[in-house]
Design a protein around this motif. Structure first.
Motif, PDB file in Angstrom:
ATOM      1  N   ALA A 215       0.831  -1.212   0.000  1.00  0.00           N
ATOM      2  CA  ALA A 215       0.000   0.000   0.000  1.00  0.00           C
ATOM      3  C   ALA A 215       0.861   1.257   0.000  1.00  0.00           C
ATOM      4  O   ALA A 215       0.484   2.269  -0.601  1.00  0.00           O
ATOM      5  CB  ALA A 215      -0.929  -0.002   1.210  1.00  0.00           C
ATOM      6  N   PHE A 216       2.015   1.212   0.660  1.00  0.00           N
ATOM      7  CA  PHE A 216       2.894   2.379   0.655  1.00  0.00           C
ATOM      8  C   PHE A 216       3.358   2.699  -0.756  1.00  0.00           C
ATOM      9  O   PHE A 216       3.336   3.854  -1.177  1.00  0.00           O
ATOM     10  CB  PHE A 216       4.105   2.143   1.560  1.00  0.00           C
ATOM     11  N   ALA A 217       3.769   1.679  -1.500  1.00  0.00           N
ATOM     12  CA  ALA A 217       4.231   1.910  -2.871  1.00  0.00           C
ATOM     13  C   ALA A 217       3.089   2.436  -3.747  1.00  0.00           C
ATOM     14  O   ALA A 217       3.280   3.360  -4.541  1.00  0.00           O
ATOM     15  CB  ALA A 217       4.812   0.631  -3.459  1.00  0.00           C
ATOM     16  N   VAL A 218       1.902   1.870  -3.591  1.00  0.00           N
ATOM     17  CA  VAL A 218       0.754   2.313  -4.396  1.00  0.00           C
ATOM     18  C   VAL A 218       0.360   3.741  -4.013  1.00  0.00           C
ATOM     19  O   VAL A 218       0.074   4.579  -4.871  1.00  0.00           O
ATOM     20  CB  VAL A 218      -0.425   1.331  -4.231  1.00  0.00           C
ATOM     21  N   ALA A 219       0.352   4.047  -2.712  1.00  0.00           N
ATOM     22  CA  ALA A 219       0.012   5.395  -2.261  1.00  0.00           C
ATOM     23  C   ALA A 219       1.044   6.409  -2.745  1.00  0.00           C
ATOM     24  O   ALA A 219       0.701   7.534  -3.117  1.00  0.00           O
ATOM     25  CB  ALA A 219      -0.084   5.431  -0.737  1.00  0.00           C
ATOM     26  N   LEU A 220       2.305   6.019  -2.761  1.00  0.00           N
ATOM     27  CA  LEU A 220       3.350   6.908  -3.276  1.00  0.00           C
ATOM     28  C   LEU A 220       3.132   7.189  -4.756  1.00  0.00           C
ATOM     29  O   LEU A 220       3.288   8.323  -5.215  1.00  0.00           O
ATOM     30  CB  LEU A 220       4.728   6.294  -3.039  1.00  0.00           C
TER      31      LEU A 220
ATOM     32  N   ARG B 240       1.454  11.376  -8.635  1.00  0.00           N
ATOM     33  CA  ARG B 240       0.564  11.792  -9.717  1.00  0.00           C
ATOM     34  C   ARG B 240      -0.407  12.878  -9.268  1.00  0.00           C
ATOM     35  O   ARG B 240      -1.321  13.234 -10.013  1.00  0.00           O
ATOM     36  CB  ARG B 240      -0.231  10.592 -10.223  1.00  0.00           C
ATOM     37  N   PHE B 241      -0.245  13.395  -8.050  1.00  0.00           N
ATOM     38  CA  PHE B 241      -1.102  14.435  -7.479  1.00  0.00           C
ATOM     39  C   PHE B 241      -2.560  13.984  -7.406  1.00  0.00           C
ATOM     40  O   PHE B 241      -3.467  14.746  -7.697  1.00  0.00           O
ATOM     41  CB  PHE B 241      -0.979  15.754  -8.254  1.00  0.00           C
ATOM     42  N   GLU B 242      -2.764  12.724  -7.023  1.00  0.00           N
ATOM     43  CA  GLU B 242      -4.110  12.180  -6.865  1.00  0.00           C
ATOM     44  C   GLU B 242      -4.378  12.003  -5.369  1.00  0.00           C
ATOM     45  O   GLU B 242      -3.801  11.140  -4.729  1.00  0.00           O
ATOM     46  CB  GLU B 242      -4.220  10.824  -7.576  1.00  0.00           C
TER      47      GLU B 242
ATOM     48  N   ASP C 229      -6.709   0.013  -6.768  1.00  0.00           N
ATOM     49  CA  ASP C 229      -5.492  -0.661  -6.339  1.00  0.00           C
ATOM     50  C   ASP C 229      -5.090  -0.327  -4.910  1.00  0.00           C
ATOM     51  O   ASP C 229      -4.353  -1.065  -4.281  1.00  0.00           O
ATOM     52  CB  ASP C 229      -4.344  -0.358  -7.297  1.00  0.00           C
ATOM     53  N   LEU C 230      -5.596   0.775  -4.351  1.00  0.00           N
ATOM     54  CA  LEU C 230      -5.203   1.181  -3.002  1.00  0.00           C
ATOM     55  C   LEU C 230      -6.282   0.881  -1.966  1.00  0.00           C
ATOM     56  O   LEU C 230      -5.979   0.455  -0.857  1.00  0.00           O
ATOM     57  CB  LEU C 230      -4.864   2.670  -2.991  1.00  0.00           C
ATOM     58  N   GLU C 231      -7.526   1.070  -2.333  1.00  0.00           N
ATOM     59  CA  GLU C 231      -8.608   0.940  -1.352  1.00  0.00           C
ATOM     60  C   GLU C 231      -8.685  -0.461  -0.759  1.00  0.00           C
ATOM     61  O   GLU C 231      -8.896  -0.633   0.433  1.00  0.00           O
ATOM     62  CB  GLU C 231      -9.940   1.318  -2.001  1.00  0.00           C
ATOM     63  N   GLN C 232      -8.480  -1.483  -1.586  1.00  0.00           N
ATOM     64  CA  GLN C 232      -8.560  -2.852  -1.075  1.00  0.00           C
ATOM     65  C   GLN C 232      -7.435  -3.173  -0.097  1.00  0.00           C
ATOM     66  O   GLN C 232      -7.556  -4.102   0.697  1.00  0.00           O
ATOM     67  CB  GLN C 232      -8.549  -3.834  -2.225  1.00  0.00           C
TER      68      GLN C 232
ATOM     69  N   ASP D 123     -10.547   9.675   7.236  1.00  0.00           N
ATOM     70  CA  ASP D 123     -11.142  10.749   6.432  1.00  0.00           C
ATOM     71  C   ASP D 123     -10.587  10.795   5.024  1.00  0.00           C
ATOM     72  O   ASP D 123     -11.149  11.452   4.164  1.00  0.00           O
ATOM     73  CB  ASP D 123     -10.905  12.111   7.102  1.00  0.00           C
ATOM     74  N   ALA D 124      -9.490  10.107   4.771  1.00  0.00           N
ATOM     75  CA  ALA D 124      -8.897  10.131   3.440  1.00  0.00           C
ATOM     76  C   ALA D 124      -9.781   9.428   2.418  1.00  0.00           C
ATOM     77  O   ALA D 124      -9.567   9.558   1.227  1.00  0.00           O
ATOM     78  CB  ALA D 124      -7.522   9.467   3.451  1.00  0.00           C
ATOM     79  N   PHE D 125     -10.794   8.710   2.875  1.00  0.00           N
ATOM     80  CA  PHE D 125     -11.672   8.000   1.953  1.00  0.00           C
ATOM     81  C   PHE D 125     -12.833   8.862   1.479  1.00  0.00           C
ATOM     82  O   PHE D 125     -13.591   8.458   0.634  1.00  0.00           O
ATOM     83  CB  PHE D 125     -12.222   6.729   2.600  1.00  0.00           C
ATOM     84  N   HIS D 126     -12.991  10.045   2.047  1.00  0.00           N
ATOM     85  CA  HIS D 126     -14.139  10.881   1.709  1.00  0.00           C
ATOM     86  C   HIS D 126     -13.669  12.280   1.334  1.00  0.00           C
ATOM     87  O   HIS D 126     -13.241  13.035   2.206  1.00  0.00           O
ATOM     88  CB  HIS D 126     -15.099  10.962   2.885  1.00  0.00           C
ATOM     89  N   PRO D 127     -13.737  12.650   0.054  1.00  0.00           N
ATOM     90  CA  PRO D 127     -13.270  13.978  -0.361  1.00  0.00           C
ATOM     91  C   PRO D 127     -14.007  15.109   0.336  1.00  0.00           C
ATOM     92  O   PRO D 127     -13.434  16.139   0.616  1.00  0.00           O
ATOM     93  CB  PRO D 127     -13.542  14.005  -1.871  1.00  0.00           C
TER      94      PRO D 127
END
Length: 156
Positions: free
Chosen positions: A109-114, A119-121, A128-131, A142-146
């Motif tokens: 998850a760290f690599a995917v989050a990086l 990519r400024f997302e 690929d990250l949520e699971q 709170d990072a799951f809710h914009p």
């Protein structure tokens, strides 16, 4: 109209205006040495920009490969060297195995989050990250809710 179309149209009209002035009003003269020097300087500038862009690309690939290798090594060390206590208690063994799998998922998850951060997302709402991190109950929930990114007043 897009910005590219607008810019290209403006440059085309400007070149047409200069050509018409040179042909019909006043003949514009440019010395040959000026074109040679200008071409050389522009060539150097383009060459420098291209080589520095390629260097950044190579550095990015090198750092990403290093991250991948280090993640694999860390995951291998965790999987091999962290003991599972199945002999002591079956529940402890299950908990240890779940802890090992969770640690491996967090490394991934760290690599995917990086990747998403570079990519400024923002947030964690990507397939690929949520699971990998959705099951975690952390302060970063709170990072799951914009819509939750707005400042909320603190309550005491």
């Amino acid at each position: 109209m897009s910005d590219t179309t607008t810019t290209t149209s403006f440059i085309g009209l400007w070149a047409t205006l200069i050509t018409c002035i040179s042909e019909f009003v006043y003949e514009l003269v440019v010395f040959e040495i000026l074109l040679t020097v200008l071409g050389f300087v522009v060539g150097l500038g383009i060459s420098f920009r291209t080589s520095s862009a390629y260097e950044r690309y190579v550095d990015g690939r090198k750092f990403w490969a290093q991250l991948s290798q280090t993640s694999r090594d860390l995951a291998r060390h965790i999987w091999i060297h962290v003991d599972e206590r199945h002999e002591a208690d079956a529940q402890l063994g299950k908990a240890d195995l779940l802890g090992k799998v969770t640690a491996l998922n967090l490394i991934l998850a760290f690599a995917v989050a990086l990747k998403h951060r570079l990519r400024f997302e923002p947030y964690a709402q990507y397939e690929d990250l949520e699971q990998l991190v959705a099951h975690l109950s952390t302060f970063a929930g709170d990072a799951f809710h914009p819509e939750s990114s707005e400042l909320k007043p603190k309550t005491k």
